[in-house]
Design a protein around this motif. Structure first.
Motif, PDB file in Angstrom:
ATOM      1  N   VAL B  31      41.815  47.502  43.706  1.00 15.94           N
ATOM      2  CA  VAL B  31      40.437  47.131  44.022  1.00 15.94           C
ATOM      3  C   VAL B  31      39.566  47.036  42.771  1.00 15.94           C
ATOM      4  N   ALA B  33      39.669  45.350  39.797  1.00 16.21           N
ATOM      5  CA  ALA B  33      39.291  44.059  39.214  1.00 16.21           C
ATOM      6  C   ALA B  33      38.336  43.275  40.120  1.00 16.21           C
ATOM      7  N   PRO B  34      38.651  43.138  41.411  1.00 10.54           N
ATOM      8  CA  PRO B  34      37.694  42.429  42.274  1.00 10.54           C
ATOM      9  C   PRO B  34      36.335  43.117  42.321  1.00 10.54           C
ATOM     10  N   SER B  35      36.331  44.461  42.198  1.00 14.41           N
ATOM     11  CA  SER B  35      35.047  45.159  42.210  1.00 14.41           C
ATOM     12  C   SER B  35      34.225  44.811  40.978  1.00 14.41           C
ATOM     13  N   TRP B  37      34.352  42.016  39.407  1.00 13.12           N
ATOM     14  CA  TRP B  37      33.807  40.679  39.658  1.00 13.12           C
ATOM     15  C   TRP B  37      32.575  40.779  40.561  1.00 13.12           C
ATOM     16  N   ALA B  38      32.682  41.556  41.636  1.00 11.80           N
ATOM     17  CA  ALA B  38      31.551  41.677  42.563  1.00 11.80           C
ATOM     18  C   ALA B  38      30.338  42.242  41.846  1.00 11.80           C
ATOM     19  N   ILE B  79      38.509  43.886  32.660  1.00 12.51           N
ATOM     20  CA  ILE B  79      39.623  43.436  33.500  1.00 12.51           C
ATOM     21  C   ILE B  79      40.884  43.270  32.668  1.00 12.51           C
ATOM     22  N   LEU B 119      45.418  39.879  40.762  1.00 12.39           N
ATOM     23  CA  LEU B 119      44.004  40.053  41.109  1.00 12.39           C
ATOM     24  C   LEU B 119      43.130  40.015  39.861  1.00 12.39           C
ATOM     25  N   CYS B 120      43.667  40.540  38.751  1.00  8.71           N
ATOM     26  CA  CYS B 120      42.921  40.481  37.493  1.00  8.71           C
ATOM     27  C   CYS B 120      42.664  39.032  37.109  1.00  8.71           C
ATOM     28  N   LEU B 122      42.668  36.417  39.026  1.00 12.82           N
ATOM     29  CA  LEU B 122      41.751  35.826  40.008  1.00 12.82           C
ATOM     30  C   LEU B 122      40.306  36.236  39.705  1.00 12.82           C
ATOM     31  N   SER B 123      40.118  37.497  39.391  1.00 14.14           N
ATOM     32  CA  SER B 123      38.761  37.992  39.140  1.00 14.14           C
ATOM     33  C   SER B 123      38.168  37.364  37.890  1.00 14.14           C
ATOM     34  N   ALA B 126      37.073  34.011  38.791  1.00  7.87           N
ATOM     35  CA  ALA B 126      35.864  34.084  39.615  1.00  7.87           C
ATOM     36  C   ALA B 126      34.638  34.374  38.753  1.00  7.87           C
TER      37      ALA B 126
END
Ligand SMILES: [Cu+2]
Lengths: 319, 140
Positions: B31, B33-35, B37-38, B79, B119-120, B122-123, B126
Motif C-alpha cells: 500500500v 507506493a499508491p499511498s 501517489w494519493a 517510491i 505498484l511502484c 504504476l504510482s 500516476a
C-alpha cells in the motif's frame, strides 16, 4: 436488438451534418478539438485492428514454448510501455489544446445571460452596451469573448460548430472564447437541462464579414423608430406587453422578457425556434404556450382580428 | 544482508534490531507506493487551491507549478526507495517467468516483492500524470 441498433444509426448520423455539426471546422477552437478527435479515432482503429489481428493470429498458431520470453517482452512493451507513452502524449496534447482555447481576452466582448428559456445578449462597445436577445452575430476571424451568467438556474452555452460548451451559473461569471473562421448561420443551444422548455432554448449564431457585422451592430445600437401615434404600439402598451419587454426609444422598458427593439431583424422567433413571419408572430401572441410550453409570457387568446393584425404589423416593423 | 535465498527466522530480541514496518514478509509495502501517489495528488490540489484563493482567480500558477513538480520528485524518490526495498528485502523482480505457486515464506515474499514493484511503477506513472497538468496550466 440488432435491428433496433441499425434503426438508431441514421438518427444519430442525422445529428452529424448541418449547422450543429461540431465537426464542421467553423471555429478555430472547434477545429483544434476536431484534429484531436480524428487522430484519436484513427489511432484507436489502427490499434484495435492490430490487437484483434494479433489475437486471431495467436488463436490460429500452435503454442511454441520457446517463444515464451519474447512473448512476455512483447506484452511488456506493447501492453504496458506503449499505452503509457501514448496516453501520456495524448494527455499533454489535450491539455495544451485546453490551455490554448481557454482565453480571457477577445477582440470583442459579448455578455450572455441565460434565462428560462431564452438568451439576453449584450454587446460591449466603446459607445456603451448594445442589448439584444436570442440571436448572436459575430465577425469572422475575430475572437469573441463571451462572459456568461444565468438568471435563474444553470444553463449551458453551446455553439457546437464553433466550440464550447460552457456552463452559465447564477451569481457567477464564466468565460468562453470563440473564434469563428467560416461565415454562416450556426446553431446554438442550451446544453444543460433547465426545465420545461429547455429543448426549445436555442439561438442562431450568425457569422458575418466584419463590414456586415459592423453595419448590423450599428443598427442594433439604434433606438426603434416608432411614431408617437402608432396604433400598433398603442395596442402593445394597452395589453401590457411593455411591462415585460423593452423597445428602446419608447416608454416600453420592461426588463422581464427579451428586448424587442430590433425584433424583426432576427431570423428566428421565440429563441431560435420559429421563422420570423407574421403568422408565427400572431400565433406566438394568441397561443403562446402551444408555441412554447411553460414560458413566462402569458397568452393573449382574446387578442383577435384587427387589433392582432395591427400589433403584429407593428412588431414586424421593428427591424 | 538480510536478503538471501532463504528467509531468516524472525527474532527481534537483540537490542537495536527493532521491527521495521516494511520488512520482509510485511504487506505494508504493497500500500505504500499508491499511498504516496494519493498524498501527492491531495497535496497538489491543496497547493493549487490555497494559491488560487490567496492570490485571486487569475493568478499565475508559476509557483505552485514548481511546488507540484518538486513534490513529484520527492515522491518519486520515495517510491524508488520502496522499489529498492522490494528488490533487496523481498527479492522482487519485475518480470516473472515462472508461476509463483509454492506455499513458502520465500514464495510469498517474492510475490509481494513483484506486486510491490509493479505498484511502484504504476504510482510513478500516476504521479507523472498529476504533474503534467500542473506544468501545462498557468491559471487557476
Ligand atoms: Cu437553459
Amino acid at each position: 436488438m440488432r435491428r433496433g441498433i441499425l434503426l438508431i444509426i441514421p438518427a444519430l448520423l442525422a445529428g452529424c451534418d448541418g449547422r450543429h455539426n461540431w465537426l464542421a471546422s467553423a471555429g478555430a477552437e472547434a477545429q483544434r478539438v476536431e484534429e484531436l478527435f480524428w487522430v484519436l479515432l484513427l489511432g484507436a482503429a489502427v490499434i484495435w485492428s492490430l490487437v484483434i489481428g494479433a489475437a486471431v493470429y495467436a488463436h490460429r498458431r500452435q503454442v511454441d514454448p520457446s517463444l515464451e520470453t519474447q512473448a512476455r517482452r512483447f506484452i511488456l512493451w506493447g501492453g504496458a510501455v506503449f499505452p503509457t507513452v501514448v496516453v501520456g502524449a495524448l494527455l499533454v496534447w489535450g491539455l495544451v489544446i485546453l490551455r490554448d482555447i481557454t482565453s480571457d481576452e477577445g477582440d470583442l466582448t459579448v455578455r450572455v445571460d441565460g434565462e428560462r428559456w431564452w438568451w439576453r445578449v449584450i454587446y460591449e462597445t466603446p459607445e456603451g452596451d448594445v442589448v439584444t436577445a436570442n440571436e448572436i452575430r459575430l465577425p469572422v476571424d475575430r475572437t469573441a469573448l463571451f462572459r456568461l451568467t444565468a438568471d435563474d438556474v444553470i444553463h449551458s452555452f453551446w455553439v457546437p460548430a464553433l466550440g464550447g460548451k460552457m456552463d452559465m451559473i447564477p451569481g457567477r461569471e464564466t468565460t468562453l472564447a470563440l473564434t469563428p473562421i467560416q461565415t454562416g448561420n450556426w446553431g446554438g443551444l442550451c446544453a444543460e437541462y433547465c426545465g420545461g422548455a429547455h429543448a426549445l432554448m436555442r439561438f442562431d449564431a450568425i457569422v458575418m464579414e466584419q463590414d456586415a457585422f459592423d453595419t448590423w451592430l450599428a443598427a442594433e445600437a439604434e433606438a426603434a423608430q416608432v411614431a408617437g401615434d402608432d396604433r400598433g404600439f398603442e395596442i402593445f402598451q394597452e395589453e401590457g406587453c411593455g411591462a415585460c419587454h423593452t423597445i428602446r426609444g419608447t416608454d416600453a422598458q420592461g426588463p422581464v422578457g427579451p428586448d424587442l427593439t430590433h425584433l424583426a431583424a432576427r431570423e428566428k422567433l421565440g429563441a431560435g425556434i420559429y421563422d420570423m413571419t407574421p403568422e408565427t408572430m400572431a400565433r406566438w401572441i394568441t397561443d403562446t404556450h402551444e408555441m412554447k410550453p411553460d414560458i413566462d409570457m402569458p397568452p393573449y387568446p382574446d387578442l383577435q382580428g384587427d387589433r392582432l393584425d395591427r400589433l403584429v404589423a407593428f412588431l414586424m416593423s421593428l427591424d | 544482508m538480510r536478503h538471501g535465498s532463504d528467509k531468516q527466522p524472525r527474532h527481534f530480541s537483540a537490542p537495536g534490531d527493532a521491527p521495521r514496518v516494511i520488512d520482509q514478509g510485511s504487506v505494508w509495502i504493497l500500500v505504500a507506493a499508491p499511498s504516496i501517489w494519493a498524498a501527492h495528488f491531495l497535496l497538489s490540489y491543496w497547493v493549487a487551491a490555497i494559491w488560487c484563493a490567496k492570490t485571486g482567480p487569475m493568478a499565475s500558477l508559476f509557483e505552485p507549478r514548481w511546488i507540484i513538480v518538486a513534490l513529484g520528485l520527492i515522491c518519486t524518490a520515495l517510491i524508488a526507495w520502496l522499489g529498492v526495498i522490494a528488490v533487496r528485502r523481498y527479492g522482487g523482480v519485475f518480470v516473472i517467468f515462472e508461476e509463483i505457486t509454492d506455499s513458502s515464506e520465500r514464495g510469498r515474499d517474492r510475490f509481494i516483492g513483484h506486486v510491490a514493484l509493479l505498484l511502484c511503477v504504476l504510482s510513478v506513472v500516476a504521479i507523472g500524470f498529476t504533474v503534467i497538468p500542473g506544468l501545462v496550466f498557468a491559471t487557476c
